[in-house]
Design an enzyme around this catalytic site. Structure first.
Site, PDB file in Angstrom:
ATOM      1  N   ASP A  46      13.021  21.045  12.808  1.00  0.00           N
ATOM      2  CA  ASP A  46      12.694  20.934  11.378  1.00  0.00           C
ATOM      3  C   ASP A  46      13.440  19.755  10.736  1.00  0.00           C
ATOM      4  O   ASP A  46      13.293  19.498   9.542  1.00  0.00           O
ATOM      5  CB  ASP A  46      12.924  22.258  10.631  1.00  0.00           C
ATOM      6  CG  ASP A  46      14.354  22.754  10.714  1.00  0.00           C
ATOM      7  OD1 ASP A  46      15.188  22.082  11.334  1.00  0.00           O
ATOM      8  OD2 ASP A  46      14.636  23.839  10.143  1.00  0.00           O
ATOM      9  N   LYS A 114      13.419  28.407  18.024  1.00  0.00           N
ATOM     10  CA  LYS A 114      14.865  28.277  17.766  1.00  0.00           C
ATOM     11  C   LYS A 114      15.169  28.799  16.367  1.00  0.00           C
ATOM     12  O   LYS A 114      14.443  28.492  15.420  1.00  0.00           O
ATOM     13  CB  LYS A 114      15.310  26.814  17.903  1.00  0.00           C
ATOM     14  CG  LYS A 114      16.801  26.612  17.562  1.00  0.00           C
ATOM     15  CD  LYS A 114      17.353  25.289  18.085  1.00  0.00           C
ATOM     16  CE  LYS A 114      16.991  24.084  17.258  1.00  0.00           C
ATOM     17  NZ  LYS A 114      17.516  24.098  15.873  1.00  0.00           N
ATOM     18  N   GLU A 116      18.536  29.519  13.528  1.00  0.00           N
ATOM     19  CA  GLU A 116      19.911  29.132  13.199  1.00  0.00           C
ATOM     20  C   GLU A 116      20.731  30.355  12.794  1.00  0.00           C
ATOM     21  O   GLU A 116      20.325  31.099  11.904  1.00  0.00           O
ATOM     22  CB  GLU A 116      19.914  28.125  12.040  1.00  0.00           C
ATOM     23  CG  GLU A 116      19.260  26.810  12.397  1.00  0.00           C
ATOM     24  CD  GLU A 116      19.309  25.807  11.251  1.00  0.00           C
ATOM     25  OE1 GLU A 116      19.983  26.062  10.233  1.00  0.00           O
ATOM     26  OE2 GLU A 116      18.651  24.760  11.383  1.00  0.00           O
ATOM     27  N   GLU A 181      26.010  22.441  17.216  1.00  0.00           N
ATOM     28  CA  GLU A 181      25.932  21.232  16.381  1.00  0.00           C
ATOM     29  C   GLU A 181      27.268  20.949  15.698  1.00  0.00           C
ATOM     30  O   GLU A 181      27.791  21.778  14.942  1.00  0.00           O
ATOM     31  CB  GLU A 181      24.816  21.393  15.329  1.00  0.00           C
ATOM     32  CG  GLU A 181      24.679  20.150  14.454  1.00  0.00           C
ATOM     33  CD  GLU A 181      23.343  20.029  13.736  1.00  0.00           C
ATOM     34  OE1 GLU A 181      22.431  20.834  13.984  1.00  0.00           O
ATOM     35  OE2 GLU A 181      23.215  19.094  12.923  1.00  0.00           O
TER      36      GLU A 181
HETATM   37  O1  KIV Z   1      15.935  20.102  13.697  1.00  0.00           O
HETATM   38  C1  KIV Z   1      16.385  19.530  14.696  1.00  0.00           C
HETATM   39  O2  KIV Z   1      15.934  18.463  15.103  1.00  0.00           O
HETATM   40  C2  KIV Z   1      17.498  20.177  15.394  1.00  0.00           C
HETATM   41  C3  KIV Z   1      18.257  19.381  16.398  1.00  0.00           C
HETATM   42  C4  KIV Z   1      18.898  18.211  15.800  1.00  0.00           C
HETATM   43  C5  KIV Z   1      19.178  20.204  17.180  1.00  0.00           C
HETATM   44  O3  KIV Z   1      17.780  21.305  15.153  1.00  0.00           O
END
Ligand code: KIV
Length: 262
Positions: A46, A114, A116, A181
């Site tokens: 994102d 994914k 967070e 991160e």
């Molecule tokens: O949104 C993204 O591109 C990410 C990466 C930088 C890990 O979460």
């Protein structure tokens, strides 16, 4: 399809302690197609919110925007594991998360999603993995939660403990990998050593099992001055040169010649 994904994921996990895992972002077919020759994981991040749309935060990215870019990227991905970020406010509770994860998987044919966070979303992660959704975790700086400046994570003892425990908790609930991160080096090393699943670092040192960067950043297309971004190319210059040549040839009636005309 599920078995195929599980095999790809198993192969990635087996790389831990042997070979580095290569992960990069893609937002469209042409870039994904190039990356796919080199990557283990392609992430439709994102981050596209700031990179492509100039949003101040990834919070402004909608599920439909993620789906459209992912559908394009899917066309270029043949062998890498395709992971799609679940955007902000699409996983506030178990039912919402499963409904949206299934929608993303159905419409984009991605292999995994994914999310967070750690303890605060652990019930949601567990619900997804129990329902056969492959999940990648994300700890350290969480762009969907950040207000203001991005600061390194894991300097304070209490913060270190929390991140470490979050990593162990995510692993116990079935995530197949965790993005770390901007986590302080010794903590990233400690987490990587104590997990059986791979860690994918971004600004979190060489000790992670793999690395990820935003492709537009490493190519030098996106202007950014973040410490962890190394520019491996200066594609902007190449694009400018080509466009300049095109303009010159059009103005001077050198293009299109017979060869390029019907
Ligand atoms: O949104 C993204 O591109 C990410 C990466 C930088 C890990 O979460």
């Amino acid at each position: 399809m599920k078995i195929l994904n599980a095999t790809k994921i198993k192969k990635i996990i087996l790389k831990k302690n042997k070979l580095k895992i290569i992960c990069l972002t893609a937002y469209s077919k042409n870039i994904a197609e190039i990356l796919d020759n080199f990557t283990d994981i392609i992430l439709i991040g994102d981050s596209l919110g700031s990179v492509l749309y100039n949003y101040n935060s990834t919070r402004d990215v909608s599920i439909n925007t993620m789906i459209e870019h992912s559908r394009s990227a899917r066309l270029g991905i043949k062998k890498s594991l395709m992971v799609v970020d679940m955007p902000y406010k699409t996983y506030r509770n178990k039912n919402e998360a499963l409904k949206n994860a299934r929608k993303i998987i159905k419409l984009t044919k991605c292999d995994a999603v994914k999310l967070e966070g750690g303890r605060s979303i652990i019930k949601i992660v567990e619900h997804l993995t129990k329902n056969n959704v492959h999940v990648m975790g994300h700890l350290g700086i969480l762009p969907q939660s950040v207000k203001g400046k991005f600061v390194i994570k894991g300097k304070k003892i209490s913060e270190r403990k929390k991140i470490f425990n979050d990593a162990k908790l995510l692993e116990s609930k079935g995530v197949f990998s965790i993005v770390l991160e901007c986590i302080e080096t010794s903590l990233a090393k400690q987490i990587t050593k104590s997990l059986k699943i791979p860690t994918i670092g971004i600004g979190s040192s060489i000790y992670c099992d793999g690395q990820v960067l935003v492709t537009d950043d490493l190519l030098g297309i996106n202007e950014t001055k973040v410490k962890f971004v190394k520019k491996f190319g200066s594609i902007k210059k190449n694009i400018k040169n080509a466009i300049q040549k095109y303009k010159y040839e059009v103005i001077n009636k050198k293009f299109p010649t017979k060869k390029y005309s019907y």
